[in-house]
Design a protein around this motif. Structure first.
Motif, PDB file in Angstrom:
ATOM      1  N   ARG A 118       8.194 -11.755 -10.428  1.00  0.00           N
ATOM      2  CA  ARG A 118       7.324 -10.929 -11.283  1.00  0.00           C
ATOM      3  C   ARG A 118       5.732 -11.100 -10.303  1.00  0.00           C
ATOM      4  O   ARG A 118       5.536 -11.875  -9.731  1.00  0.00           O
ATOM      5  N   SER A 119       5.019  -9.974 -10.663  1.00  0.00           N
ATOM      6  CA  SER A 119       3.896 -10.030  -9.825  1.00  0.00           C
ATOM      7  C   SER A 119       3.017  -9.057 -10.689  1.00  0.00           C
ATOM      8  O   SER A 119       3.406  -8.123 -11.451  1.00  0.00           O
ATOM      9  N   THR A 120       1.427  -9.069 -10.511  1.00  0.00           N
ATOM     10  CA  THR A 120       0.605  -8.611 -11.303  1.00  0.00           C
ATOM     11  C   THR A 120       0.532  -6.992 -10.409  1.00  0.00           C
ATOM     12  O   THR A 120       0.262  -7.122  -9.270  1.00  0.00           O
ATOM     13  N   ARG A 121       0.535  -5.776 -11.228  1.00  0.00           N
ATOM     14  CA  ARG A 121       0.332  -4.774 -10.449  1.00  0.00           C
ATOM     15  C   ARG A 121      -0.688  -4.670  -9.636  1.00  0.00           C
ATOM     16  O   ARG A 121      -1.914  -4.962  -9.902  1.00  0.00           O
ATOM     17  N   HIS A 126       1.914  -7.909  -5.317  1.00  0.00           N
ATOM     18  CA  HIS A 126       2.742  -6.624  -5.605  1.00  0.00           C
ATOM     19  C   HIS A 126       2.793  -5.816  -4.392  1.00  0.00           C
ATOM     20  O   HIS A 126       3.925  -5.242  -3.987  1.00  0.00           O
ATOM     21  N   LYS A 129       5.596  -7.127  -1.797  1.00  0.00           N
ATOM     22  CA  LYS A 129       6.731  -6.578  -2.381  1.00  0.00           C
ATOM     23  C   LYS A 129       7.245  -5.353  -2.161  1.00  0.00           C
ATOM     24  O   LYS A 129       8.446  -4.791  -1.814  1.00  0.00           O
ATOM     25  N   ARG A 130       6.454  -4.231  -2.237  1.00  0.00           N
ATOM     26  CA  ARG A 130       6.546  -2.766  -2.077  1.00  0.00           C
ATOM     27  C   ARG A 130       7.120  -2.736  -0.605  1.00  0.00           C
ATOM     28  O   ARG A 130       7.776  -1.706  -0.439  1.00  0.00           O
ATOM     29  N   GLU A 136      10.749  -0.554  -9.104  1.00  0.00           N
ATOM     30  CA  GLU A 136       9.687  -1.430  -9.977  1.00  0.00           C
ATOM     31  C   GLU A 136      10.162  -1.297 -11.403  1.00  0.00           C
ATOM     32  O   GLU A 136      10.390  -0.196 -12.016  1.00  0.00           O
TER      33      GLU A 136
END
Length: 180
Positions: A118-121, A126, A129-130, A136
């Motif tokens: 998990r990560s905050t948008r 985030h 990770k992209r 997503e």
């Protein structure tokens, strides 16, 4: 970046309980630097006892510089739960080497999915990770009563960074259990 990390001598080990101390040294230090309470070693040991969890540790010249956990989520998927790297070694692409090793493990286990965690948008995590071009999935939180997120209370993070590191290792697990 994965090949680069390998050429720079990053070695990933995953053998379970033997790596807990190395995992914890990297993970606890990084969480402390971020001003975040972290789990105790016993929490990680319990994860490994379930036989659905594994610890991955990245080494450079026999020094632990990155650490992650991987947990099985059903029959054919795994999730990266805890992840930390020593910032001094980020130029060696430690995080890429760790994720790649965990993905390779998932392939060996014939998993169909690997969750990056998990990560905050739009946070830096985030955006990192992209790079892996993931699918997503939006998560929604549902509470029966109003709840504050400790991450929104910046003063607590600043105060956490001021306590001695060894004290944070002792009391961190109690905060972790009650907050997260």
């Amino acid at each position: 970046k994965i090949r680069k990390s390998q050429s720079l001598g990053i070695e990933i080990k995953t053998t379970g309980k033997k790596l807990i101390n190395d995992f914890y040294s990297v993970y606890s230090k990084r969480m402390f630097e971020l001003g975040s309470p972290f789990s105790g070693k016993n929490y990680i040991k319990k994860l490994l006892k379930t036989q659905t969890g594994k610890v991955f540790v990245a080494y450079h010249n026999n020094k632990a510089i990155g650490a992650a956990t991987l947990s099985k989520r059903g029959e054919a998927s795994f999730e990266n739960g805890f992840f930390a790297t020593d910032q001094k070694y980020n130029h060696l692409y430690t995080s890429y080497a760790l994720h790649y090793s965990m993905m390779q493990y998932c392939i060996e286990e014939k998993a169909s999915s690997y969750y990056l965690g998990r990560s905050t948008r739009q946070s830096s995590v985030h955006e990192y990770k992209r790079h892996f071009k993931p699918q997503e999935i939006q998560l929604y939180w549902n509470y029966s009563h109003p709840k504050k997120n400790i991450r929104d209370v910046k003063l607590l993070r600043k105060l956490w960074k001021l306590i001695p590191f060894n004290l944070s290792k002792v009391i961190g697990k109690y905060f972790f259990e009650r907050i997260y």
